[in-house]
Motif scaffolding. Structure first.
Motif, PDB file in Angstrom:
ATOM      1  N   VAL A  94      27.590 124.958  57.505  1.00  0.00           N
ATOM      2  CA  VAL A  94      27.644 123.265  57.078  1.00  0.00           C
ATOM      3  C   VAL A  94      27.214 122.769  58.461  1.00  0.00           C
ATOM      4  N   GLU A  95      26.201 122.274  58.783  1.00  0.00           N
ATOM      5  CA  GLU A  95      25.268 121.449  59.598  1.00  0.00           C
ATOM      6  C   GLU A  95      26.255 120.122  60.184  1.00  0.00           C
ATOM      7  N   ASN A  96      26.370 119.480  61.073  1.00  0.00           N
ATOM      8  CA  ASN A  96      27.300 118.776  61.441  1.00  0.00           C
ATOM      9  C   ASN A  96      28.718 117.792  60.824  1.00  0.00           C
ATOM     10  N   ALA A  97      29.378 119.579  60.823  1.00  0.00           N
ATOM     11  CA  ALA A  97      30.807 119.287  60.456  1.00  0.00           C
ATOM     12  C   ALA A  97      31.770 119.638  60.796  1.00  0.00           C
ATOM     13  N   ASN A  98      33.112 119.424  61.024  1.00  0.00           N
ATOM     14  CA  ASN A  98      33.844 119.599  62.018  1.00  0.00           C
ATOM     15  C   ASN A  98      35.194 119.982  60.977  1.00  0.00           C
ATOM     16  N   GLU A  99      35.991 119.885  61.907  1.00  0.00           N
ATOM     17  CA  GLU A  99      37.771 120.188  60.725  1.00  0.00           C
ATOM     18  C   GLU A  99      38.376 118.745  60.926  1.00  0.00           C
ATOM     19  N   MET A 100      38.263 118.958  60.158  1.00  0.00           N
ATOM     20  CA  MET A 100      39.855 117.421  59.119  1.00  0.00           C
ATOM     21  C   MET A 100      40.395 117.227  60.515  1.00  0.00           C
ATOM     22  N   SER A 101      40.690 116.291  60.187  1.00  0.00           N
ATOM     23  CA  SER A 101      41.417 115.618  61.034  1.00  0.00           C
ATOM     24  C   SER A 101      42.318 113.811  60.385  1.00  0.00           C
ATOM     25  N   PHE A 102      43.031 113.737  61.252  1.00  0.00           N
ATOM     26  CA  PHE A 102      44.259 112.616  60.371  1.00  0.00           C
ATOM     27  C   PHE A 102      43.325 111.100  60.577  1.00  0.00           C
ATOM     28  N   VAL A 103      42.203 111.510  61.888  1.00  0.00           N
ATOM     29  CA  VAL A 103      41.055 109.793  61.060  1.00  0.00           C
ATOM     30  C   VAL A 103      40.461 109.641  59.681  1.00  0.00           C
ATOM     31  N   ASN A 104      40.151 110.885  60.012  1.00  0.00           N
ATOM     32  CA  ASN A 104      39.091 111.295  58.864  1.00  0.00           C
ATOM     33  C   ASN A 104      40.101 111.233  57.357  1.00  0.00           C
ATOM     34  N   ILE A 105      40.865 111.602  57.394  1.00  0.00           N
ATOM     35  CA  ILE A 105      42.290 111.838  55.967  1.00  0.00           C
ATOM     36  C   ILE A 105      42.029 110.885  55.166  1.00  0.00           C
ATOM     37  N   GLN A 106      41.719 109.196  55.811  1.00  0.00           N
ATOM     38  CA  GLN A 106      41.834 107.952  55.004  1.00  0.00           C
ATOM     39  C   GLN A 106      40.419 108.517  54.363  1.00  0.00           C
ATOM     40  N   HIS A 107      39.293 108.690  54.949  1.00  0.00           N
ATOM     41  CA  HIS A 107      38.066 108.024  53.790  1.00  0.00           C
ATOM     42  C   HIS A 107      37.825 109.244  53.004  1.00  0.00           C
ATOM     43  N   ALA A 108      38.950 110.134  52.661  1.00  0.00           N
ATOM     44  CA  ALA A 108      39.005 110.433  51.868  1.00  0.00           C
ATOM     45  C   ALA A 108      39.972 110.467  50.282  1.00  0.00           C
ATOM     46  N   PRO A 109      38.624 110.217  48.918  1.00  0.00           N
ATOM     47  CA  PRO A 109      38.861 109.571  47.426  1.00  0.00           C
ATOM     48  C   PRO A 109      40.074 110.161  47.033  1.00  0.00           C
ATOM     49  N   ALA A 110      41.373 109.780  46.810  1.00  0.00           N
ATOM     50  CA  ALA A 110      42.300 109.591  46.053  1.00  0.00           C
ATOM     51  C   ALA A 110      42.857 111.189  44.950  1.00  0.00           C
ATOM     52  N   ALA A 111      41.106 110.653  44.382  1.00  0.00           N
ATOM     53  CA  ALA A 111      41.183 111.950  43.395  1.00  0.00           C
ATOM     54  C   ALA A 111      41.107 112.937  44.070  1.00  0.00           C
ATOM     55  N   LEU A 112      40.505 113.227  45.137  1.00  0.00           N
ATOM     56  CA  LEU A 112      40.443 114.748  45.829  1.00  0.00           C
ATOM     57  C   LEU A 112      41.296 115.059  46.127  1.00  0.00           C
ATOM     58  N   LYS A 113      42.174 114.137  46.974  1.00  0.00           N
ATOM     59  CA  LYS A 113      43.064 114.652  47.149  1.00  0.00           C
ATOM     60  C   LYS A 113      44.321 115.352  46.383  1.00  0.00           C
ATOM     61  N   ARG A 114      43.816 114.443  45.715  1.00  0.00           N
ATOM     62  CA  ARG A 114      45.254 115.128  44.495  1.00  0.00           C
ATOM     63  C   ARG A 114      44.520 116.410  43.858  1.00  0.00           C
ATOM     64  N   ASP A 115      43.051 116.637  43.629  1.00  0.00           N
ATOM     65  CA  ASP A 115      42.327 117.828  43.625  1.00  0.00           C
ATOM     66  C   ASP A 115      42.795 119.341  44.073  1.00  0.00           C
ATOM     67  N   ILE A 116      42.725 118.847  45.812  1.00  0.00           N
ATOM     68  CA  ILE A 116      42.949 119.808  46.386  1.00  0.00           C
ATOM     69  C   ILE A 116      43.878 120.495  46.247  1.00  0.00           C
ATOM     70  N   ALA A 117      45.130 119.557  46.845  1.00  0.00           N
ATOM     71  CA  ALA A 117      47.027 119.364  46.512  1.00  0.00           C
ATOM     72  C   ALA A 117      46.928 120.766  44.933  1.00  0.00           C
ATOM     73  N   ALA A 118      46.621 120.068  44.348  1.00  0.00           N
ATOM     74  CA  ALA A 118      47.065 120.780  42.238  1.00  0.00           C
ATOM     75  C   ALA A 118      46.698 122.249  42.708  1.00  0.00           C
ATOM     76  N   PHE A 119      45.032 122.138  42.905  1.00  0.00           N
ATOM     77  CA  PHE A 119      44.812 123.609  43.182  1.00  0.00           C
ATOM     78  C   PHE A 119      45.668 124.729  43.902  1.00  0.00           C
ATOM     79  N   ASP A 120      46.074 123.622  45.394  1.00  0.00           N
ATOM     80  CA  ASP A 120      46.795 124.844  46.340  1.00  0.00           C
ATOM     81  C   ASP A 120      47.442 125.347  45.792  1.00  0.00           C
ATOM     82  N   TRP A 121      48.551 124.735  45.028  1.00  0.00           N
ATOM     83  CA  TRP A 121      49.462 124.666  44.784  1.00  0.00           C
ATOM     84  C   TRP A 121      49.846 125.700  43.309  1.00  0.00           C
TER      85      TRP A 121
END
Length: 245
Positions: A94-121
């Motif tokens: 993926v071009e121009n992609a870097n590891e996620m940081s605390f700075v970027n977390i705020q930009h992630a949609p709330a529903a997507l964060k729930r999806d990822i957390a539920a998926f990983d569990w």
């Protein structure tokens, strides 16, 4: 159809498995995990990646690639010693992609964060962590698209991962906590998990035969039982799945 690899570029210095960066005959660049990562890791990547797609998670395009034996043989005593040949796992760059940081977390949609957390569990993936003490989020942030991408599932299906450990160290632990506190969210995810599981036989059937064995002679099974994987994925049917302990 598997993508044939025709050029080795370099080996990545990031990630525990240090994937190989190669180019396919389709002109695209892939991060390839081979025998050095362990064939059980390839199986985990394939199953988890396919399930992530069915849940609608933003996963970079991945596929089975094939490395010609002559390409591997040309560097097996050097740079390509851990690559191997034949069918391997490839994830498109993926071009121009870097590891996620605390700075970027705020930009992630709330529903997507729930999806990822539920998926990983659900898949018992304890390898998406980030706290004040550091961690390994295994998420990319695309500055161009302004969105996150989910990568690396080679440590999924870990029976030592617990809901408690996820609530302590997962990068989106507060989102997981939200799911644990709301029955309607739990019902939604349980239904989505059930729908994804309908394709599990096909997902397992598409795994290359070679990946089920440690050795090239295919005499030693990998340390990953597909029955165990299936049992892990059916845990959400138990009421205590979302219960804090």
């Amino acid at each position: 159809m598997p993508v044939e690899i025709d050029e080795f570029i370099r080996r990545s210095e990031q990630g525990a498995t240090e994937p190989y960066i190669c180019r396919g005959v389709d002109g695209k660049v892939y991060f390839i995990k081979g025998k050095g990562a362990g064939y059980d890791s390839l199986v985990k990547e394939w199953i988890a990646g396919q399930l992530a797609l069915r849940l609608g998670l933003p996963v970079p395009r991945f596929c089975i690639v094939t490395v010609p034996r002559e390409l591997y043989e040309a560097g097996r005593n050097g740079a390509l010693r851990d690559l191997g040949s034949g069918f391997l796992f490839g994830s498109e760059n993926v071009e121009n992609a870097n590891e996620m940081s605390f700075v970027n977390i705020q930009h992630a949609p709330a529903a997507l964060k729930r999806d990822i957390a539920a998926f990983d569990w659900w898949i018992q993936n304890g390898d998406r962590t980030l706290t004040d003490a550091g961690g390994n989020p295994n998420l990319l942030w695309s500055e161009t698209a302004r969105r996150l991408l989910v990568i690396d599932h080679n440590l999924a299906f870990d029976e030592e991962v617990t809901l408690h450990s996820q609530l302590e160290s997962h990068i989106f632990r507060s989102s997981l906590s939200e799911v644990c506190d709301h029955a309607d969210l739990q019902e939604n995810y349980n239904a989505r998990f059930e729908k994804a599981l309908m394709d599990l036989p096909q997902i397992l059937g598409d795994i290359p035969e070679r990946w089920h064995y440690v050795d090239d002679a295919c005499t030693i099974d990998i340390n990953l039982s597909l029955d165990r994987v299936e049992n892990i994925l059916k845990r959400h049917r138990v009421p205590a799945f979302w219960k804090r302990t």
